[in-house]
Design an enzyme around this catalytic site. Structure first.
Site, mmCIF file in Angstrom:
data_model
loop_
_atom_site.group_PDB
_atom_site.id
_atom_site.type_symbol
_atom_site.label_atom_id
_atom_site.label_comp_id
_atom_site.label_asym_id
_atom_site.label_seq_id
_atom_site.Cartn_x
_atom_site.Cartn_y
_atom_site.Cartn_z
ATOM 1 N N HIS A 30 0.836 -1.205 0.000
ATOM 2 C CA HIS A 30 0.000 0.000 0.000
ATOM 3 C C HIS A 30 0.867 1.250 0.000
ATOM 4 O O HIS A 30 0.640 2.186 -0.775
ATOM 5 C CB HIS A 30 -0.915 -0.033 1.232
ATOM 6 C CG HIS A 30 -1.811 1.159 1.340
ATOM 7 N ND1 HIS A 30 -1.492 2.264 2.082
ATOM 8 C CD2 HIS A 30 -2.994 1.419 0.747
ATOM 9 C CE1 HIS A 30 -2.460 3.151 1.959
ATOM 10 N NE2 HIS A 30 -3.389 2.664 1.164
ATOM 11 N N ARG A 139 -9.728 5.831 -8.991
ATOM 12 C CA ARG A 139 -10.180 4.862 -7.978
ATOM 13 C C ARG A 139 -11.152 5.572 -7.045
ATOM 14 O O ARG A 139 -10.737 6.330 -6.176
ATOM 15 C CB ARG A 139 -9.012 4.357 -7.145
ATOM 16 C CG ARG A 139 -7.883 3.692 -7.922
ATOM 17 C CD ARG A 139 -6.754 3.327 -6.964
ATOM 18 N NE ARG A 139 -5.528 2.979 -7.657
ATOM 19 C CZ ARG A 139 -4.629 3.873 -8.076
ATOM 20 N NH1 ARG A 139 -4.819 5.171 -7.876
ATOM 21 N NH2 ARG A 139 -3.535 3.462 -8.685
ATOM 22 N N ARG A 195 -13.440 4.052 -12.209
ATOM 23 C CA ARG A 195 -13.705 2.679 -11.770
ATOM 24 C C ARG A 195 -14.676 2.705 -10.595
ATOM 25 O O ARG A 195 -14.416 3.397 -9.601
ATOM 26 C CB ARG A 195 -12.403 2.002 -11.340
ATOM 27 C CG ARG A 195 -12.624 0.576 -10.872
ATOM 28 C CD ARG A 195 -11.328 -0.123 -10.529
ATOM 29 N NE ARG A 195 -10.770 0.384 -9.284
ATOM 30 C CZ ARG A 195 -9.602 -0.008 -8.796
ATOM 31 N NH1 ARG A 195 -8.863 -0.882 -9.446
ATOM 32 N NH2 ARG A 195 -9.155 0.485 -7.659
ATOM 33 N N GLU A 338 -8.901 -8.404 -15.379
ATOM 34 C CA GLU A 338 -7.934 -8.596 -14.299
ATOM 35 C C GLU A 338 -8.073 -9.960 -13.643
ATOM 36 O O GLU A 338 -7.463 -10.231 -12.605
ATOM 37 C CB GLU A 338 -8.062 -7.481 -13.250
ATOM 38 C CG GLU A 338 -9.467 -7.263 -12.716
ATOM 39 C CD GLU A 338 -9.587 -6.035 -11.798
ATOM 40 O OE1 GLU A 338 -8.567 -5.584 -11.258
ATOM 41 O OE2 GLU A 338 -10.723 -5.547 -11.621
ATOM 42 N N GLY A 359 -6.065 -4.756 -15.784
ATOM 43 C CA GLY A 359 -5.609 -4.486 -14.425
ATOM 44 C C GLY A 359 -4.542 -5.527 -14.136
ATOM 45 O O GLY A 359 -4.821 -6.604 -13.632
ATOM 46 N N THR A 360 -3.308 -5.186 -14.508
ATOM 47 C CA THR A 360 -2.286 -6.235 -14.485
ATOM 48 C C THR A 360 -1.744 -6.521 -13.095
ATOM 49 O O THR A 360 -1.058 -7.517 -12.914
ATOM 50 C CB THR A 360 -1.140 -5.905 -15.462
ATOM 51 O OG1 THR A 360 -0.725 -4.560 -15.238
ATOM 52 C CG2 THR A 360 -1.603 -6.075 -16.885
ATOM 53 N N ASN A 361 -2.039 -5.672 -12.098
ATOM 54 C CA ASN A 361 -1.651 -6.051 -10.731
ATOM 55 C C ASN A 361 -2.443 -7.290 -10.315
ATOM 56 O O ASN A 361 -1.878 -8.317 -9.948
ATOM 57 C CB ASN A 361 -1.935 -4.928 -9.729
ATOM 58 C CG ASN A 361 -1.086 -3.696 -9.978
ATOM 59 O OD1 ASN A 361 -0.136 -3.734 -10.744
ATOM 60 N ND2 ASN A 361 -1.427 -2.603 -9.326
ATOM 61 N N ASP A 362 -3.768 -7.184 -10.393
ATOM 62 C CA ASP A 362 -4.596 -8.320 -10.009
ATOM 63 C C ASP A 362 -4.438 -9.484 -10.982
ATOM 64 O O ASP A 362 -4.437 -10.641 -10.568
ATOM 65 C CB ASP A 362 -6.068 -7.908 -9.919
ATOM 66 C CG ASP A 362 -6.399 -7.334 -8.540
ATOM 67 O OD1 ASP A 362 -5.495 -7.291 -7.689
ATOM 68 O OD2 ASP A 362 -7.543 -6.921 -8.325
ATOM 69 N N CYS A 425 -4.045 -0.265 -16.950
ATOM 70 C CA CYS A 425 -3.964 0.719 -15.867
ATOM 71 C C CYS A 425 -3.294 0.155 -14.621
ATOM 72 O O CYS A 425 -3.377 0.734 -13.556
ATOM 73 C CB CYS A 425 -5.342 1.279 -15.541
ATOM 74 S SG CYS A 425 -6.501 0.054 -14.924
#
Lengths: 471, 471
Positions: A30, A139, A195, A338, A359-362, A425
């Site tokens: 975070h 967000r 979003r 994602e 959403g390439t983090n998730d 993103c």
């Protein structure tokens, strides 16, 4: 600001700080994500640091060095170095004529659009001044953590009365409308991708363990009948009610739980309020002669039927607002890709979604079966040290795995809906190596934190140049 | 046995019970999975039931009905009904000549092998008597929960001394060897697929919340200086040490955390001991003239380099044992395909793995981004009621999503290693609809709980008949 780790309710402290140091967490913790978003330098996971927020001091382990509140510390967010005392620094200027000229050349050759992730008008303005051509991710949940709003959101989550929930949503509506108006004004007709609420509900409630400790302590005191019994009984009752709510919403694996579109379907009033706020804000701007282009993004879709349910009901709300105001607003409804299943069934999803944003983090978390909250300080760190993984997939897009799923999604999506808008993103949108991959994949744009926009413009140009036939 | 929910350390109670009822959890909860494995009828998620294990009673909400320990209750695990009192029942016989003849016909037409998931020799024997042609999944961690072994495993996890860990492994080795010998003897040369340790370490430690409560209570008592201070101080110290360990190993999303091959790489001694036990047991059997065929399965592989590290070191251990005993054992090393990335990069993975087994429980969780622990009692239940999902993907394989990934994995895997053995060992291996899909996909076998073996034999035959040209 020095902390063991940061949580969403530290955001205001982070905003007020000049730089952030944490003793726990990795590159996608975070603290790191929010610092990047705010353009604050940060050094995270300084495991040699023992942070004691009660005493307002931090000790360097196995040393006698103690940092106290007010002491000077200098940090280098790029190298991860922390210096005692005040090191001489200089402010890089993005207004240097030579840099502006270079970025101009880059813009002429790049094919990828460069957008920014921005939650507040001030971020949007900064992003535009650095060359962003749109907002790829706003967000909306960050807006709910603000001091005057959090209690409203908690009431919304905890209330069992429909009337009370309606009342809270009525109070939140003008606040959200104001947020979106600010963004639309800052972007003046450029696309603004919003979003809808994404995180699990428990993030808006107090943390579980301290609450359990407080309840147990009060209970023990009451059993031993010491102190002010009526006051402690009242305190226990109210804490226990909150603990029950927190436990009801607690999940074994919140990352895979009641989030994103699932939350929208579970609490339809909340997202409907968000869509109303977006379209009321858009109508207000349009009436003031400001062009607007909202793109409403539904997160965490796994199955086309989720989108069928959600998009239909939200588009009805949008049309209702436009009817009330007698205005036609240009808009799109789309989704994040994602979750692996969304990528694999992208043709079905594109039958409804008018745009995709990766959403390439998730997507990296689910494709690898890795929780970044846990992995970056445990086995992932081990894997990188031991060379089991060639690089951290949260830093650079994993082309053979995650990239392959993206390729499938692009192909299927554009087959079902020719000309489908596709962007990215996740954090990777600001990483030059990943940007080169997005170029080859034929995406329309990358979206990154405002401060990375100039880097992304250059990287997009490099990618385009590399693809050109040499003379 | 009536409980709110079951945990791994309830397994002995479950074994002793005639049937299981829980007030929480869904079809893939621990209670349901273990009951199916043991062939016990179970009804889970009876939300109308309030279970009080302290009072040893359960109350039916909004009624005056109280069930006390020793009361008769009858349950129907197929319909999910719970009856007060003793209902007349009859034991179905799988030895009826007509049934045996029918299953014989099925065996002649089916192409899919039917194997069983079995952790203990008694399960393996039952599976064979019902027609299983191999063991597709032996979960070795169940063996670690047994009363005399759990303290050893806890020492292994908590110890910071290499000597102590070596000592524990030395004690565990003969126990594991005995487990495997029993399985090999029961299966007499049929393949026995042994999955190396899989679950996150915290599952072997006490639960966090009760421990935090105990520590807080003791601390409060000591602060108020009541009771036996030296005794309470000692108790606090030991509880706090355990709490620290539990907190150190706690993960935000354990399902995506330090499990499977990640654990094997993190604690190499433990899996090396398991492989030694497997090969020592195999040599013992071979010396006694019993044919053996172990297949060692490495779980949760995401990247081929994990397998490269793990399989190499484990195969060395296997060869070392065979060298010591001067025996050659027929064996295979393989992996589970239960993470999307493994399916997508199955060609790389098959360059090392000699067999694949689809773990479709986890593959469904990661492909959907759903934690079954949470979802089945929250949004997934809502989705099914509201018709947003056509069926529960944990009951029937999701063909367009999870199935598509399986198809990719089969194609890539067999391209890299022609004739690669491929099976399935998730719950879906016992579901007729999913079995039909596995047949069409060209898998070699399905593996299910022993009691589902006859059903799977019939379903495999149906699938083969459906594929035949009609006259």
């Amino acid at each position: 600001m020095i902390r063991a780790e940061t949580k969403p309710d530290d955001v205001h402290g982070m905003l007020a700080s000049k730089g952030i140091v944490t003793s726990r967490g990795g590159r996608t913790s975070h603290a790191a994500l929010v610092a990047r978003q705010f353009g604050k330098p940060a050094v995270v996971g300084v495991m040699a640091l023992d942070v004691d927020p009660e005493k307002r001091e931090a000790t360097i382990k196995r040393s006698s060095v103690v940092l106290r509140e007010g002491d000077w510390v200098s940090i280098d967010g790029t190298t991860g170095e922390v210096f005692l005392g005040q090191v001489e620094t200089m402010q890089p200027s993005l207004q240097e004529p030579a840099l502006i000229e270079l970025l101009g050349w880059a813009d002429r050759v790049r094919r990828l659009g460069v957008w920014a992730n921005a939650d507040y008008p001030r971020d949007a303005e900064r992003a535009r001044s650095l060359g962003a051509e749109g907002i790829g991710l706003c967000r909306t949940e960050h807006m709910f953590f603000e001091t005057e709003r959090l209690p409203l959101v908690q009431t919304l989550i905890l209330s069992r009365s429909e009337e009370e929930r309606t009342e809270v949503l009525r109070k939140l509506l003008p606040l959200q409308r104001g947020d979106f108006e600010g963004l639309f004004r800052a972007m003046e007709g450029l696309p603004v991708t919003i979003r809808l609420i994404d995180p699990p509900l428990h993030e808006f409630l107090p943390a579980h363990d301290p609450l359990l400790k407080e309840v147990t302590e009060l209970q023990t005191r009451l059993e031993l009948r010491t102190g002010d019994i009526p006051a402690e009984t009242r305190a226990l009752e109210s804490k226990r009610t909150m603990l029950d709510a927190v436990e009801r919403l607690r999940e074994m694996n919140p990352m895979l739980g009641l989030r994103g579109v699932r939350l929208g379907i579970h609490m339809p009033g909340l997202v409907r309020m968000q869509v109303r706020a977006i379209f009321e804000a858009a109508c207000n701007c349009a009436e003031a002669g400001i062009e607007v282009y909202p793109k409403i993004m539904i997160p965490l879709v796994t199955h086309v039927d989720e989108l069928r349910r959600e998009q239909k009901s939200l588009e009805e709300e949008a049309k209702k607002v436009m009817g009330e105001r007698n205005r036609k607003i240009r808009y799109k409804f789309g989704t994040m890709i994602e979750i692996p299943r969304a990528a694999i069934t992208a043709d079905e999803i594109a039958s409804l979604a008018q745009f995709f944003s990766f959403g390439t983090n998730d997507l990296t978390q689910t494709t690898f079966g890795i929780s970044r909250d846990d992995a970056e300080t445990s086995f992932l760190a081990e894997y990188l040290t031991q060379g089991i993984l060639p690089e951290n997939p949260f830093d650079h897009l994993d082309e053979p795995g995650v990239g392959k799923l993206m390729e499938i999604a692009v192909k299927l999506g554009r087959k079902a809906r020719p000309g489908l808008d596709i962007g990215i993103c996740g954090e990777h949108g600001g990483d030059p190596k990943s940007i080169a991959f997005c170029h080859r994949l034929g995406l329309d744009y990358v979206s990154c934190s405002p401060f990375r926009v100039p880097v992304a413009r250059l990287a997009a140009a490099h990618a385009a140049l590399r693809g050109r036939p040499t003379a």
